[in-house]
Design an enzyme around this catalytic site. Structure first.
Site, mmCIF file in Angstrom:
data_model
loop_
_atom_site.group_PDB
_atom_site.id
_atom_site.type_symbol
_atom_site.label_atom_id
_atom_site.label_comp_id
_atom_site.label_asym_id
_atom_site.label_seq_id
_atom_site.Cartn_x
_atom_site.Cartn_y
_atom_site.Cartn_z
ATOM 1 N N GLU A 137 2.039 12.415 2.971
ATOM 2 C CA GLU A 137 3.337 12.752 3.584
ATOM 3 C C GLU A 137 4.036 13.856 2.785
ATOM 4 O O GLU A 137 4.661 14.758 3.359
ATOM 5 C CB GLU A 137 4.203 11.486 3.694
ATOM 6 C CG GLU A 137 3.682 10.578 4.813
ATOM 7 C CD GLU A 137 4.317 9.212 4.855
ATOM 8 O OE1 GLU A 137 4.513 8.627 3.773
ATOM 9 O OE2 GLU A 137 4.600 8.723 5.961
ATOM 10 N N GLU A 145 -2.336 3.265 5.444
ATOM 11 C CA GLU A 145 -1.295 2.235 5.548
ATOM 12 C C GLU A 145 -1.676 1.078 6.456
ATOM 13 O O GLU A 145 -1.359 -0.077 6.192
ATOM 14 C CB GLU A 145 0.016 2.863 6.073
ATOM 15 C CG GLU A 145 0.789 3.650 5.035
ATOM 16 C CD GLU A 145 0.352 5.095 4.915
ATOM 17 O OE1 GLU A 145 -0.743 5.442 5.391
ATOM 18 O OE2 GLU A 145 1.119 5.895 4.345
HETATM 19 N N1 T1G Z 1 0.041 1.182 -5.436
HETATM 20 C C1 T1G Z 1 -0.111 0.453 -6.565
HETATM 21 N N2 T1G Z 1 -1.279 0.326 -7.212
HETATM 22 C C2 T1G Z 1 -2.331 0.968 -6.696
HETATM 23 C C3 T1G Z 1 -2.246 1.749 -5.535
HETATM 24 C C4 T1G Z 1 -0.979 1.851 -4.888
HETATM 25 N N3 T1G Z 1 -0.798 2.586 -3.783
HETATM 26 N N4 T1G Z 1 -3.466 2.269 -5.267
HETATM 27 C C5 T1G Z 1 -4.276 1.828 -6.247
HETATM 28 N N5 T1G Z 1 -3.605 1.045 -7.101
HETATM 29 C C6 T1G Z 1 -4.136 0.388 -8.310
HETATM 30 C C7 T1G Z 1 -5.235 -0.607 -7.987
HETATM 31 O O1 T1G Z 1 -4.683 -1.883 -7.712
HETATM 32 C C8 T1G Z 1 -6.037 -0.600 -9.275
HETATM 33 O O2 T1G Z 1 -5.357 -1.393 -10.217
HETATM 34 C C9 T1G Z 1 -5.939 0.856 -9.745
HETATM 35 O O3 T1G Z 1 -4.793 1.395 -9.067
HETATM 36 C C10 T1G Z 1 -7.149 1.692 -9.382
HETATM 37 O O4 T1G Z 1 -7.418 1.518 -7.985
HETATM 38 C C11 T1G Z 1 5.354 5.679 2.219
HETATM 39 C C12 T1G Z 1 4.359 3.129 2.586
HETATM 40 C C13 T1G Z 1 -6.525 5.544 -4.436
HETATM 41 C C14 T1G Z 1 -8.705 5.415 -3.180
HETATM 42 O O5 T1G Z 1 -2.923 2.298 0.484
HETATM 43 O O6 T1G Z 1 -7.083 3.302 -1.534
HETATM 44 O O7 T1G Z 1 2.127 5.239 0.942
HETATM 45 O O8 T1G Z 1 -7.039 -3.166 -10.487
HETATM 46 O O9 T1G Z 1 -9.581 0.254 -8.267
HETATM 47 O O10 T1G Z 1 -11.650 2.725 -6.355
HETATM 48 O O11 T1G Z 1 4.130 5.829 4.168
HETATM 49 O O12 T1G Z 1 -6.916 2.659 -4.937
HETATM 50 O O13 T1G Z 1 -6.944 -1.255 -12.081
HETATM 51 O O14 T1G Z 1 -5.101 -2.954 -12.021
HETATM 52 O O15 T1G Z 1 -8.770 1.003 -5.993
HETATM 53 O O16 T1G Z 1 -10.801 4.768 -7.595
HETATM 54 C C15 T1G Z 1 -0.791 3.928 0.858
HETATM 55 C C16 T1G Z 1 -4.430 2.488 -1.834
HETATM 56 C C17 T1G Z 1 0.320 3.157 0.211
HETATM 57 C C18 T1G Z 1 -3.867 3.691 -1.234
HETATM 58 C C19 T1G Z 1 -8.549 4.779 -5.628
HETATM 59 N N6 T1G Z 1 -1.836 4.152 -0.082
HETATM 60 N N7 T1G Z 1 -5.360 2.837 -2.887
HETATM 61 O O17 T1G Z 1 -9.692 3.939 -5.535
HETATM 62 O O18 T1G Z 1 -9.547 2.696 -7.763
HETATM 63 S S1 T1G Z 1 1.610 2.791 1.349
HETATM 64 C C20 T1G Z 1 -2.845 3.308 -0.199
HETATM 65 C C21 T1G Z 1 -6.647 3.147 -2.665
HETATM 66 C C22 T1G Z 1 2.393 4.250 1.591
HETATM 67 C C23 T1G Z 1 4.023 5.577 2.829
HETATM 68 C C24 T1G Z 1 3.396 4.251 2.702
HETATM 69 C C25 T1G Z 1 -7.527 3.314 -3.851
HETATM 70 C C26 T1G Z 1 -7.813 4.778 -4.259
HETATM 71 P P1 T1G Z 1 -6.146 -2.238 -11.275
HETATM 72 P P2 T1G Z 1 -8.886 1.281 -7.447
HETATM 73 P P3 T1G Z 1 -10.514 3.555 -6.834
#
Ligand code: T1G
Length: 721
Positions: free
Chosen positions: A114, A134
């Site tokens: 975004e 999302e």
């Molecule tokens: N928030 C908090 N922690 C997160 C996170 C996030 N968005 N994404 C990853 N982590 C933590 C995860 O729990 C792990 O922690 C560490 O980072 C490494 O992740 C406003 C409302 C980016 C492709 O849904 O898809 O934006 O276990 O093991 O395999 O409209 O993480 O080490 O303690 O998964 O390399 C939308 C979610 C949010 C992305 C990386 N975004 N993340 O994968 O590592 S909503 C997502 C992923 C939003 C807006 C809306 C993947 C990754 P720990 P990982 P990875």
């Protein structure tokens, strides 16, 4: 002159050099847009606006990625709504008086994307990926994403990306119009150079908020088709359809701002839903299972895995071949073996077909496929196993056969080799007992088809060493499986809980249901398939053959069980004995028209078998409500899950929930059985219903309430008083 100033507490570094301000998000590991990050970006923008020397801004992420979205851990706290909101930052970027260039590397997801779409230009590194995931956590892109994406790409593509949540690579993002330029390396300096070159260009046409939505000519048809497809696929999840509604606002609302307002309302609705909380729980649960720990305290933190380079797979049937494909896909060399040449040839044929189907679907090139196949050596004896790092046995599910195999392996393999069994139910300790090194024996329970299913249940026995466990878990992750560590008991966690579920489905038939009634209720709950459809798809003969060898089938066994105080429904055996093995024979619990047919139709012959059975055993058939079907199939398995926890077979709720989501099709928006029981139904109610069914069905052991469940239910009730 360099004007560098870090705002570390704000998790966004600001620097300005040669007319270009750089705002770099610094919140490892994924630069999630938590409150301090949002504050940092906003302050950076303010400074860039006020500094007369700054002509343009570059926005990027430090470390491994551009921001991968909002900080999901903040969602349950006040920080999520603390200002500045992401929508405000997006609005500020869009209307910024100086050009803003997003320099994208890693994964620009959700709120990260975004930000990119609010900037005026997007430059991506070749390896970057973008997407709106999302929907996977039960919400929608709620910071203007649903209004911006259809303005840079075609409406149809915007719907596809937002509703599927899939990530696209830089090249596809370029084709779709989401990024403007792809660079090979050093994206930040290239973006800075680019920024310098465009300072004089007018910004108006670059502001996405003032662009028209692309492809609106056929909007109503596009939306209707998307809605129909989504209803069929979403299995009761509300986020996918709500995403469509939000995108629809980009077409139907008179202004961009009104569309954003509608998006916010829909986002609020989703955020408040139990489904979103369940899916966000599942997101973290999925990541928690790799952090294994045994009851004795040994854990992933203290143990190093052995790097597996070569493996042997015993058995070239469907399971063995799927396992071999998974192994070669992560570069492990495999010896594949069978008991005779004919079976081995057939196994190799299936393996080649699987690998080359990837070429047909443009997933891999022909030469890559050939290279993968060359990693497999078909062999007829164990002679070549003396140097392999691991053997995975996938022979028929029979203890005597498995013991024979493990004795032979013990004799030929090197002492450090790990001996794994792909058993789905059998006792790992008993298998290990025939070897001289039980510490090297582990269960690796793959799910069929093994090269597709993401779940791997790894089972430790009494003697399994922590290094063996760490290696099985590590190998699982290398094969891109979600690996869950569990203890040893009949059926481990998944199939142990499946026992009561299947049994109750059978009892429901005896008491008044037909297969389609049970399956419909389970599908309405959100399972992709009901219990009987699943059985027909998998084929009922293998389970029957295993039970028959053990003398555990048919009406006599049912009577015997009742004498032992344990109810058993022989209907499943009767269906197999009637030659109805499932889809492959064209008939099972349903009629498929022809062998291999897909469409399941109810079958009067099956209904007759069921009704006659009820009559013969004086069971009065009655109308059974969908609610009762759900309670009996699911609460019985939940009770078993609590018993597995109580006994230490499962270490935590998350392990059970992930096993059920990835291995048995539990709907993600229902969190998993333990989450569902605790947070969506409430333990006092679940416990009360289990006690109710126990009072009626005394001869079903699975209704004896778990002690842990009872304790937790009582304390939940007490805390509400
Ligand atoms: N928030 C908090 N922690 C997160 C996170 C996030 N968005 N994404 C990853 N982590 C933590 C995860 O729990 C792990 O922690 C560490 O980072 C490494 O992740 C406003 C409302 C980016 C492709 O849904 O898809 O934006 O276990 O093991 O395999 O409209 O993480 O080490 O303690 O998964 O390399 C939308 C979610 C949010 C992305 C990386 N975004 N993340 O994968 O590592 S909503 C997502 C992923 C939003 C807006 C809306 C993947 C990754 P720990 P990982 P990875």
């Amino acid at each position: 002159m360099c004007n560098c100033m870090s705002l570390h507490n704000e998790m966004a570094n600001y620097s300005a050099e040669k007319q270009i301000a750089l705002i770099s998000v610094t919140n490892p590991p994924v630069n999630a847009l938590s409150h301090h990050v949002r504050q940092g970006i906003m302050n950076g923008l303010k400074r860039a606006k006020e500094d007369p020397n700054v002509q343009a801004v570059v926005l990027c992420g430090s470390g491994r990625t551009f921001p991968a979205g909002a900080d999901i851990t903040e969602f349950a706290s006040h920080l999520a709504t603390k200002k500045p909101h992401l929508v405000e930052i997006c609005t500020e970027l869009d209307s910024f008086p100086k050009p803003v260039v997003a320099a994208i590397h890693g994964t620009a997801l959700g709120g990260g994307l975004e930000l990119c779409l609010s900037a005026h230009y997007r430059i991506a590194s070749k390896s970057a990926k973008v997407g709106f995931p999302e929907v996977n956590i039960g919400i929608l892109p709620g910071a203007t994403g649903t209004q911006r994406l259809p303005r840079v790409t075609h409406l149809k593509s915007a719907i596809d990306l937002i509703v599927s949540g899939r990530q696209v690579n830089a090249s596809e993002a370029y084709d779709l119009g989401i990024v403007d330029q792809i660079v090979d390396s050093d994206v930040v300096s290239k973006a800075s150079e680019f920024a310098k070159s465009i300072v004089m260009r007018p910004l108006g046409p670059r502001r996405v908020s003032s662009m028209p939505v692309k492809g609106i000519e056929h909007a109503s048809t596009i939306f209707e088709e998307a809605r129909q497809k989504t209803i069929r696929r979403s299995r009761g999840a509300i986020a996918p359809l709500t995403c469509i509604q939000a995108i629809q606002a980009s077409v139907e609302q008179p202004t961009f701002e009104k569309g954003v307002q509608k998006e916010s309302e829909l986002m609020y609705y989703l955020m408040q839903s139990g489904q979103a909380r369940a899916q966000q729980y599942a997101f973290f649960a999925e990541r928690s299972v790799s952090k294994w720990q045994r009851p004795n305290g040994v854990s992933y933190k203290t143990t190093k895995p052995v790097r597996v380079k070569t493996a042997a797979v015993i058995g070239a049937g469907t399971m063995g071949v799927g396992i071999a494909v998974s192994l070669i896909s992560c570069g492990v060399k495999v010896f594949l073996t069978e008991q005779n040449q004919e079976y081995l040839n057939r196994g190799m044929e299936i393996l080649k077909n699987i690998i080359f189907s990837g070429v047909k679907r443009n997933r891999i090139s022909k030469s890559q496929a050939e290279k993968l196949v060359s990693l497999v050596t078909p062999v007829l004896d164990y002679g070549s196993f003396s140097h392999v790092d691991i053997v995975i046995e996938a022979v028929f599910e029979n203890m005597d056969i498995k013991k024979k195999v493990f004795r032979k392996l013990d004799a030929v393999c090197k002492p450090s080799a790990i001996l794994a069994s792909n058993t789905s139910t059998l006792n790992i300790d008993e298998i290990a007992s025939v070897t001289s090194q039980p510490d090297k024996v582990v269960g690796m329970h793959f799910f069929s088809p093994a090269h597709i299913m993401k779940l791997l249940e790894n089972i430790y026995g009494k003697a399994t060493s922590s290094e063996t466990i760490a290696t099985a878990m590590d190998l699982g992750q290398r094969m891109k499986k979600i690996s869950v560590l569990v203890g040893n008991c009949h059926g481990f966690v998944g199939n142990r809980m499946m026992g009561p579920y299947t049994a109750e489905a059978g009892f429901l038939l005896e008491e008044g249901c037909f297969p389609q009634d049970v399956d419909q209720a389970l599908r309405d709950f959100g399972f992709a398939m009901g219990a009987f459809q699943t059985s027909d798809l998998a084929g009922a003969d293998i389970g029957y053959k295993i039970r028959k060898e053990l003398g555990l089938v048919g009406p006599r066994w049912a009577d015997e069980r009742l004498r032992m105080g344990q109810r058993y429904s022989p209907l499943g055996d009767m269906i197999v004995e009637a030659g109805r093995l499932g889809q492959k024979t064209g008939k099972g619990w349903y009629n498929y028209g022809k062998p291999g047919g897909r469409a399941n139709m109810r079958d009067v012959e099956v209904e007759e078998i069921i009704v006659n059975f009820s009559k013969k055993h004086d069971i009065k058939r009655r109308r059974i409500s969908p609610q009762e079907i759900i309670e009996r199939c699911l609460y019985s398995l939940i009770n078993e899950g609590f018993k597995a926890l109580e006994e230490g077979i499962a270490a935590k709720d998350e392990d059970i929930d992930i096993i059920w989501i990835y291995g048995y099709g539990w709907p993600r928006h229902m969190g998993g059985p333990m989450y569902y029981a605790k947070n969506m139904v409430g333990l006092p109610k679940v416990y009360e219903r289990i006690c109710h069914y126990h009072s009626i069905y005394k001869n079903s052991k699975h209704w004896i309430p778990s002690t842990l469940l009872k304790q937790m239910a009582l304390s939940q009730s007490a805390s509400k008083l």
